[in-house]
Design an enzyme around this catalytic site. Structure first.
Site, PDB file in Angstrom:
ATOM      1  N   HIS A   1       3.359   1.937 -12.796  1.00  0.00           N
ATOM      2  CA  HIS A   1       4.562   1.787 -11.965  1.00  0.00           C
ATOM      3  C   HIS A   1       5.249   0.436 -12.105  1.00  0.00           C
ATOM      4  CE1 HIS A   1       6.529   3.750  -8.195  1.00  0.00           C
ATOM      5  NE2 HIS A   1       7.286   3.761  -9.274  1.00  0.00           N
TER       6      HIS A   1
ATOM      7  N   SER B   1       4.688   7.227  -9.706  1.00  0.00           N
ATOM      8  CA  SER B   1       4.117   7.938  -8.551  1.00  0.00           C
ATOM      9  C   SER B   1       3.922   9.415  -8.859  1.00  0.00           C
ATOM     10  CB  SER B   1       5.018   7.786  -7.329  1.00  0.00           C
ATOM     11  OG  SER B   1       5.110   6.443  -6.969  1.00  0.00           O
TER      12      SER B   1
END
Ligand code: MG
Length: 459
Positions: free
Chosen positions: A132, A155
């Site tokens: 991320h 995510s």
């Protein structure tokens, strides 16, 4: 470098031998996604069973006042990797708070990660799980100092397909196909959609394999679970087994994973030469009902600068080196890079401002933590500051409640986190001196922030 100097200075003053640079100890950082402060048995949860984490805590240090540097995923991860508040790397924004699959930005090449620092020290470096910090090749772990990468790069609720149920309905009975997230090895997609039922198990198997392969070579493993971020998935061995329902199943599988890793270290004879850290990236996502976690007695959760958004259940483990205890001192994921530099003998970056401290004196000798303050960022703004036991809120915004604008507090709200960890009783009127001190710290901190290119709004 301040942290290394402080470590050596303390050693000299106390005439003790600090393991500032032991024989290249291994390091494992286990980082959960949206795990709340109150979600582990050893942090007070009444119905989630975490025997492996409880044992890890009893053999190591359980930190009750340990913070992340942002209340959402991307900036929190940037802070852990760099030891710097994410505003210094352009990894926070007031608009888009995290990176998305259509983002073109990521952690700039100029930033130095823990992986990069340890690779320069001769370590074998591996990232597993949620990154991320940019999914394009130039931003992936393999471009940021890691020898290998295996994981979902953002995510687990991203890439939602258009014909899946809308809103929360898609979360209550999640099917893997609702989210077309990729599973990557190196820079290649190896599975899409990723089978999230088996993702915790497969990340664990990868970590165990790497520990065995590197048993004669110093290694760093950064294992960032995609769970318990919604949508929740557990393997069939864990589904339906926890008294806390599916959320408990997920946490208990993560607990199993921790047990596998610690047991492998013991079996390989590496437990005396490996530091393992367990923590989470931000507080629980409270708007997801029973699919979200609990911040325990702390106020609010993910997305807010109340304690529940940024204080994390944290355990340090290194049998024979770390003094077993409950540590009620302040620490932060910002401190991991300087601490790891000190214990491995690696060179922390000296050409830039770091926001972390070397926690070695607390870890190895139960001395006070060098961290006395914490700045609570919401996007690019400092909403709150803690100094000692006092915390002042200059602005507040409830997490994911639909509150459009932050509420401004002038004078700030003030809480004593020792007397009132739930932040219920504003004592600003009785303690204006504390507000003056905190205001001065905020001004000084903000004077060190330089404008850099925002990476999160790039599309
Ligand atoms: Mg998160």
């Amino acid at each position: 470098m301040r942290t290394a100097i402080s470590c050596l200075l303390l050693a000299a003053l106390l005439n003790i031998s600090l393991p500032c640079a032991a024989s290249s100890p291994n390091v494992v950082v286990i980082f959960c996604d949206d795990l709340g402060y109150g979600d582990l048995a050893c942090f007070g949860h009444p119905t989630i069973a975490t025997p492996n984490l409880d044992r890890m805590a009893s053999e190591g240090q359980r930190w009750t006042e340990f913070y992340v540097a942002a209340c959402v995923c991307t900036p929190s991860r940037a802070a852990l990797q760099t030891g710097r508040y994410p505003i210094r790397s352009g990894m926070c924004s007031n608009n888009r708070r995290v990176l998305f699959p259509d983002s073109t930005g990521g952690l700039p090449a100029s930033e130095i990660t823990i992986g990069q620092m340890l690779k320069a020290q001769g370590y074998s470096t591996h990232a597993i799980g949620k990154w991320h910090l940019g999914h394009l090749p130039q931003y992936l772990p393999t471009s940021h100092g890691y020898d290998s990468y295996f994981g979902i790069p953002y995510s687990n609720d991203m890439d939602a397909v258009s014909d899946s149920p809308k809103g929360k309905a898609r979360f209550w009975n999640p099917e893997i196909e609702y989210w077309n997230v990729p599973l990557m090895r190196g820079e290649q997609i190896v599975e899409r959609p990723a089978d999230q039922h088996t993702i915790t198990r497969r990340y664990t198997e990868e970590a165990v394999k790497l520990i065995r392969e590197n048993r004669q070579h110093p290694f760093f493993i950064y294992l960032a679970h995609n769970l318990p971020h919604v949508p929740l998935f557990a393997s069939k061995e864990f589904t339906g087994t926890s008294r806390r329902g599916l959320y408990g199943d997920v946490i208990e599988e993560i607990d199993w994973s921790v047990g596998q890793i610690l047991e492998t270290l013991r079996a390989e004879g590496l437990d005396g030469n490996t530091m393992v850290v367990f923590t989470s990236d931000n507080g629980p996502w409270l708007t997801f009902d029973a699919h979200g976690g609990s911040a325990g007695l702390l106020r609010d959760g993910k997305g807010s600068t109340w304690e529940g958004g940024m204080r994390e259940p944290t355990i340090f483990w290194w049998p024979g080196r770390i003094t077993p205890s409950v540590v009620r001192e302040m620490g932060s994921t910002l401190d991991l890079l300087p601490t790891i530099a000190a214990i491995t003998g690696a060179s922390a970056p000296s050409d830039r401002l770091l926001d972390g401290y070397d926690l070695a004196p607390t870890l190895f000798h139960n001395l006070p933590s060098p961290r006395e303050s914490m700045f609570y960022y919401h996007g690019q703004e400092v909403f709150a500051v803690r100094h000692g036991m006092f915390k002042a809120h200059f602005k507040t915004k409830t997490s994911y409640s639909g509150q459009r604008d932050a509420e401004v507090h002038d004078p700030p709200l003030l809480f004593h986190l020792g007397h009132d960890p739930s932040e219920k009783y504003d004592i600003a009127q009785e303690h204006s001196h504390a507000i003056d001190t905190i205001h001065q710290l905020k001004v000084e901190h903000e004077s060190t922030i330089e404008q850099v290119e925002n990476q999160l709004d790039k599309r």
